[in-house]
Design a protein around this motif. Structure first.
Motif, PDB file in Angstrom:
ATOM      1  N   GLU A 100     -31.484 -20.674   1.906  1.00 46.40           N
ATOM      2  CA  GLU A 100     -32.000 -22.117   1.844  1.00 46.40           C
ATOM      3  C   GLU A 100     -30.892 -22.945   2.020  1.00 46.40           C
ATOM      4  OE1 GLU A 100     -34.041 -22.320  -1.945  1.00 46.40           O
ATOM      5  OE2 GLU A 100     -35.421 -20.795  -1.493  1.00 46.40           O
ATOM      6  N   THR A 101     -29.620 -22.609   1.443  1.00 42.68           N
ATOM      7  CA  THR A 101     -28.595 -23.479   1.616  1.00 42.68           C
ATOM      8  C   THR A 101     -28.253 -23.815   3.054  1.00 42.68           C
ATOM      9  OG1 THR A 101     -27.584 -22.944  -0.567  1.00 42.68           O
ATOM     10  CG2 THR A 101     -26.294 -24.068   1.139  1.00 42.68           C
ATOM     11  N   LEU A 102     -28.134 -22.641   3.774  1.00 45.81           N
ATOM     12  CA  LEU A 102     -27.869 -22.705   5.148  1.00 45.81           C
ATOM     13  C   LEU A 102     -28.975 -23.568   5.954  1.00 45.81           C
ATOM     14  CD1 LEU A 102     -25.908 -19.366   5.443  1.00 45.81           C
ATOM     15  CD2 LEU A 102     -25.180 -21.511   5.399  1.00 45.81           C
ATOM     16  N   ASP A 103     -30.149 -23.137   5.477  1.00 46.61           N
ATOM     17  CA  ASP A 103     -31.255 -24.084   6.277  1.00 46.61           C
ATOM     18  C   ASP A 103     -30.927 -25.434   6.090  1.00 46.61           C
ATOM     19  OD1 ASP A 103     -32.937 -21.921   7.286  1.00 46.61           O
ATOM     20  OD2 ASP A 103     -34.200 -21.727   5.595  1.00 46.61           O
ATOM     21  N   LEU A 160     -17.706 -10.618   5.983  1.00 48.83           N
ATOM     22  CA  LEU A 160     -18.372  -9.757   5.452  1.00 48.83           C
ATOM     23  C   LEU A 160     -19.601  -8.921   6.026  1.00 48.83           C
ATOM     24  CD1 LEU A 160     -18.759 -12.014   1.893  1.00 48.83           C
ATOM     25  CD2 LEU A 160     -17.201 -10.144   2.287  1.00 48.83           C
ATOM     26  N   GLY A 161     -19.635  -9.465   7.243  1.00 44.73           N
ATOM     27  CA  GLY A 161     -20.855  -8.899   7.885  1.00 44.73           C
ATOM     28  C   GLY A 161     -22.143  -9.476   7.593  1.00 44.73           C
ATOM     29  N   LEU A 162     -22.136 -10.773   7.295  1.00 35.65           N
ATOM     30  CA  LEU A 162     -23.306 -11.321   6.991  1.00 35.65           C
ATOM     31  C   LEU A 162     -23.685 -12.382   8.042  1.00 35.65           C
ATOM     32  CD1 LEU A 162     -23.047 -12.056   3.302  1.00 35.65           C
ATOM     33  CD2 LEU A 162     -24.500 -10.309   4.363  1.00 35.65           C
ATOM     34  N   SER A 163     -22.797 -12.663   9.205  1.00 31.73           N
ATOM     35  CA  SER A 163     -23.034 -13.715  10.202  1.00 31.73           C
ATOM     36  C   SER A 163     -24.558 -13.510  10.996  1.00 31.73           C
ATOM     37  CB  SER A 163     -21.952 -13.841  10.951  1.00 31.73           C
ATOM     38  OG  SER A 163     -21.717 -12.499  11.748  1.00 31.73           O
ATOM     39  N   ARG A 164     -24.577 -12.080  11.265  1.00 28.94           N
ATOM     40  CA  ARG A 164     -26.062 -11.947  12.023  1.00 28.94           C
ATOM     41  C   ARG A 164     -27.103 -12.175  11.082  1.00 28.94           C
ATOM     42  NH1 ARG A 164     -26.137  -6.397  15.382  1.00 28.94           N
ATOM     43  NH2 ARG A 164     -25.568  -5.568  13.372  1.00 28.94           N
ATOM     44  N   ARG A 165     -27.100 -12.090   9.900  1.00 27.15           N
ATOM     45  CA  ARG A 165     -28.299 -12.354   9.016  1.00 27.15           C
ATOM     46  C   ARG A 165     -28.656 -13.966   8.983  1.00 27.15           C
ATOM     47  NH1 ARG A 165     -29.520 -10.586   2.747  1.00 27.15           N
ATOM     48  NH2 ARG A 165     -31.194 -12.272   2.367  1.00 27.15           N
ATOM     49  N   TYR A 166     -27.604 -14.656   9.196  1.00 25.35           N
ATOM     50  CA  TYR A 166     -27.358 -16.119   8.931  1.00 25.35           C
ATOM     51  C   TYR A 166     -27.551 -16.983   9.937  1.00 25.35           C
ATOM     52  CZ  TYR A 166     -27.150 -14.960   3.846  1.00 25.35           C
ATOM     53  OH  TYR A 166     -27.329 -14.528   2.838  1.00 25.35           O
ATOM     54  N   TRP A 167     -27.003 -16.459  11.327  1.00 26.34           N
ATOM     55  CA  TRP A 167     -27.075 -17.534  12.580  1.00 26.34           C
ATOM     56  C   TRP A 167     -26.790 -16.616  13.539  1.00 26.34           C
ATOM     57  CZ3 TRP A 167     -22.534 -17.679   9.003  1.00 26.34           C
ATOM     58  CH2 TRP A 167     -21.611 -17.045   9.666  1.00 26.34           C
ATOM     59  N   GLY A 168     -27.006 -17.014  14.860  1.00 26.93           N
ATOM     60  CA  GLY A 168     -26.941 -16.412  16.149  1.00 26.93           C
ATOM     61  C   GLY A 168     -28.248 -15.672  16.496  1.00 26.93           C
ATOM     62  N   ASN A 169     -28.510 -15.388  17.799  1.00 29.92           N
ATOM     63  CA  ASN A 169     -29.729 -14.727  18.194  1.00 29.92           C
ATOM     64  C   ASN A 169     -30.873 -15.625  18.171  1.00 29.92           C
ATOM     65  OD1 ASN A 169     -28.377 -12.411  19.495  1.00 29.92           O
ATOM     66  ND2 ASN A 169     -28.499 -11.464  17.332  1.00 29.92           N
ATOM     67  N   ILE A 171     -31.139 -17.866  15.725  1.00 32.30           N
ATOM     68  CA  ILE A 171     -31.208 -18.216  14.209  1.00 32.30           C
ATOM     69  C   ILE A 171     -30.201 -19.332  13.884  1.00 32.30           C
ATOM     70  CG2 ILE A 171     -31.123 -17.513  11.880  1.00 32.30           C
ATOM     71  CD1 ILE A 171     -31.629 -14.706  12.834  1.00 32.30           C
ATOM     72  N   ARG A 172     -30.577 -20.423  13.293  1.00 30.63           N
ATOM     73  CA  ARG A 172     -29.709 -21.402  13.103  1.00 30.63           C
ATOM     74  C   ARG A 172     -28.703 -21.801  14.011  1.00 30.63           C
ATOM     75  NH1 ARG A 172     -30.120 -18.576   8.299  1.00 30.63           N
ATOM     76  NH2 ARG A 172     -31.538 -19.214   6.905  1.00 30.63           N
ATOM     77  N   PRO A 173     -29.135 -22.155  15.411  1.00 29.84           N
ATOM     78  CA  PRO A 173     -28.142 -22.207  16.466  1.00 29.84           C
ATOM     79  C   PRO A 173     -27.155 -23.682  16.172  1.00 29.84           C
ATOM     80  CG  PRO A 173     -30.378 -23.351  17.258  1.00 29.84           C
ATOM     81  CD  PRO A 173     -30.499 -22.709  15.913  1.00 29.84           C
ATOM     82  N   HIS A 174     -27.384 -24.557  15.548  1.00 30.11           N
ATOM     83  CA  HIS A 174     -26.532 -25.380  15.324  1.00 30.11           C
ATOM     84  C   HIS A 174     -25.305 -25.052  14.594  1.00 30.11           C
ATOM     85  CE1 HIS A 174     -29.506 -28.018  16.981  1.00 30.11           C
ATOM     86  NE2 HIS A 174     -28.610 -28.886  17.339  1.00 30.11           N
ATOM     87  N   ILE A 175     -25.739 -24.015  13.578  1.00 30.39           N
ATOM     88  CA  ILE A 175     -24.653 -23.463  12.625  1.00 30.39           C
ATOM     89  C   ILE A 175     -23.840 -22.455  13.565  1.00 30.39           C
ATOM     90  CG2 ILE A 175     -24.154 -21.810  10.912  1.00 30.39           C
ATOM     91  CD1 ILE A 175     -26.157 -23.017   9.138  1.00 30.39           C
ATOM     92  N   GLN A 176     -24.200 -21.633  14.456  1.00 35.77           N
ATOM     93  CA  GLN A 176     -23.571 -21.128  15.360  1.00 35.77           C
ATOM     94  C   GLN A 176     -22.446 -21.742  16.289  1.00 35.77           C
ATOM     95  OE1 GLN A 176     -25.962 -18.660  18.106  1.00 35.77           O
ATOM     96  NE2 GLN A 176     -24.106 -17.575  18.776  1.00 35.77           N
ATOM     97  N   ASN A 177     -23.221 -22.930  16.785  1.00 34.52           N
ATOM     98  CA  ASN A 177     -22.278 -23.817  17.486  1.00 34.52           C
ATOM     99  C   ASN A 177     -21.206 -24.283  16.754  1.00 34.52           C
ATOM    100  OD1 ASN A 177     -23.906 -23.220  19.875  1.00 34.52           O
ATOM    101  ND2 ASN A 177     -25.237 -25.270  19.534  1.00 34.52           N
ATOM    102  N   TYR A 178     -21.292 -24.972  15.512  1.00 36.30           N
ATOM    103  CA  TYR A 178     -20.420 -25.398  14.626  1.00 36.30           C
ATOM    104  C   TYR A 178     -19.249 -24.406  14.491  1.00 36.30           C
ATOM    105  CZ  TYR A 178     -18.318 -27.423  10.461  1.00 36.30           C
ATOM    106  OH  TYR A 178     -17.403 -27.725   9.462  1.00 36.30           O
ATOM    107  N   TYR A 179     -19.826 -23.369  13.997  1.00 35.45           N
ATOM    108  CA  TYR A 179     -18.557 -22.145  13.822  1.00 35.45           C
ATOM    109  C   TYR A 179     -17.949 -21.608  15.186  1.00 35.45           C
ATOM    110  CZ  TYR A 179     -16.365 -18.126  12.012  1.00 35.45           C
ATOM    111  OH  TYR A 179     -15.422 -17.079  11.603  1.00 35.45           O
ATOM    112  N   THR A 180     -18.399 -21.890  16.187  1.00 34.88           N
ATOM    113  CA  THR A 180     -17.728 -21.530  17.706  1.00 34.88           C
ATOM    114  C   THR A 180     -16.690 -22.697  17.743  1.00 34.88           C
ATOM    115  OG1 THR A 180     -19.597 -20.401  18.376  1.00 34.88           O
ATOM    116  CG2 THR A 180     -18.049 -21.288  19.959  1.00 34.88           C
ATOM    117  N   ARG A 181     -16.991 -23.905  17.356  1.00 36.23           N
ATOM    118  CA  ARG A 181     -16.461 -24.863  17.577  1.00 36.23           C
ATOM    119  C   ARG A 181     -15.028 -24.971  16.598  1.00 36.23           C
ATOM    120  NH1 ARG A 181     -17.858 -31.307  16.087  1.00 36.23           N
ATOM    121  NH2 ARG A 181     -16.067 -32.266  16.893  1.00 36.23           N
TER     122      ARG A 181
END
Length: 354
Positions: A205-208, A252-261, A263-273
């Motif tokens: 919910e927080t990451l949403d 921790l191995g939780l990134s695939r649960r919370y973003w990517g593919n 899921i939450r593409p703007h968080i994925q772009n933020y982390y890449t940047r």
């Protein structure tokens, strides 16, 4: 870089900022990011958590909780990452020093305070400990498979060390016993898989919410092509909180649960940047190497502690060569039951324990 100045009878004098930290400590990472973002000059002291240096009497007298980071500035002692960030933000206000928190009466300032309140209070220690104790909750974790089996035994050893030091230093006995009780409570609570599942669900919910905010920043500047961070165009204390969180979740191995593919593409772009942001690269670097960067200094320190007279000249060169060999043979080095493997387990546990 900016420095701190005080007054003496002879005129201005520099007051050093001194940071006690450990490289894999989540909260140390936040403090270091803030100091570097503000371009402040500071002296560093590495406090090895796997070697229990944070519970040695000299450090417990600085911070009775036995936790890092600690920032010392003159007579001021700040023993919490968020307190450190607030202190340097309020103390170093010269125009040449970047702001981490925009003024309160601005939209950006209100956003930063709001997101800090959310992100700074997430139970990152529980995420870390729970994922070690329950690896089935993760995917692609950087944590070796044997960590779970070794962990409880290593914690028991730490508790014995605390008991021993409490008896040897009566003036610190209460602080040592409090730390021991804290370790026991953490283990009991974070070993509850249902409790961990609830925490990880709440994090969704927080990451949403963060994703929706990043969408708004994208819409604000989409036509101009300008890139924004979480709250505004500058990297703020809210970005320190978010970037260190995403780095820890990846570790921790939780990134695939919370973003990517998708899921939450703007968080994925933020982390890449953010991985290319200078201060992030300096403090956190590549997530694949973060544990190794902590283990290597631990080896040097252990060897020097046991045989200080041999740490000169050719012996240092030979040890360096051995460490380089081990770096490229990490699977062998971290083999089940190895001394280095045990140090690694304690690195993992302590990385968010303090």
């Amino acid at each position: 870089m900016a420095t701190a100045e005080g007054e003496s009878d002879d005129g201005p004098r520099e007051t050093k900022l001194v940071l006690y930290h450990f490289v894999t400590s989540f909260y140390s990472q936040k403090a270091r990011l803030a100091l570097i973002e503000k371009r402040l000059k500071y002296e560093e002291h590495d406090v090895s958590l796997p070697l229990n240096e944070n519970t040695e009497p000299w450090f417990m007298r600085i911070n009775p909780s036995g936790e890092v980071p600690v920032l010392v500035h003159g007579e001021q002692i700040l023993a919490d990452a968020n307190s450190i960030i607030n202190y340097i933000e309020e103390t170093f206000t010269d125009d040449s020093v970047p702001r981490l928190v925009p003024p309160e009466d601005t939209t950006a300032g209100r956003r930063v305070r709001y997101f800090r309140e959310i992100l700074d209070n997430l139970p990152v220690a529980a995420y870390t400990h729970g994922c070690i104790l329950h690896p089935q909750l993760t995917a692609d974790s950087m944590i070796p498979s044997y960590a779970t089996a070794k962990l409880k035994g290593m914690i028991a050893q730490t508790e014995q060390t605390l008991t021993k030091r409490a008896s040897e230093h009566p003036d610190l006995s209460e602080a040592y016993m409090k730390k021991q009780k804290q370790l026991q409570q953490q283990l009991q609570q974070h070993d509850d898989i249902n409790y961990m599942k609830r925490l990880l669900h709440d994090l969704e919910e927080t990451l949403d919410f963060v994703e929706r905010e990043l969408v708004l920043r994208f819409k604000d500047t989409h036509e101009s092509g300008q890139q924004m961070w979480l709250c505004c165009e500058t990297f703020t204390a809210a970005d320190i909180a978010l970037s260190t969180l995403l780095h820890r979740l990846t570790f921790l191995g939780l990134s695939r649960r919370y973003w990517g593919n998708g899921i939450r593409p703007h968080i994925q772009n933020y982390y890449t940047r953010v991985q290319e942001h200078p201060s992030f690269k300096q403090v956190l670097g590549n997530v694949n190497n973060i544990l190794w960067s902590a283990v290597m200094p631990t080896i040097f320190r252990m060897v020097k502690r046991r045989s200080p007279h041999i740490m000169t000249g050719a012996s240092v060169l030979a040890l360096s060569a051995s460490l380089m060999y081990m770096y490229f043979k990490r699977k062998w080095v971290f083999a089940r039951g190895s001394w280095l493997g045990q140090r690694l387990v304690m690195n993992i546990w302590s990385s968010s324990n303090v």
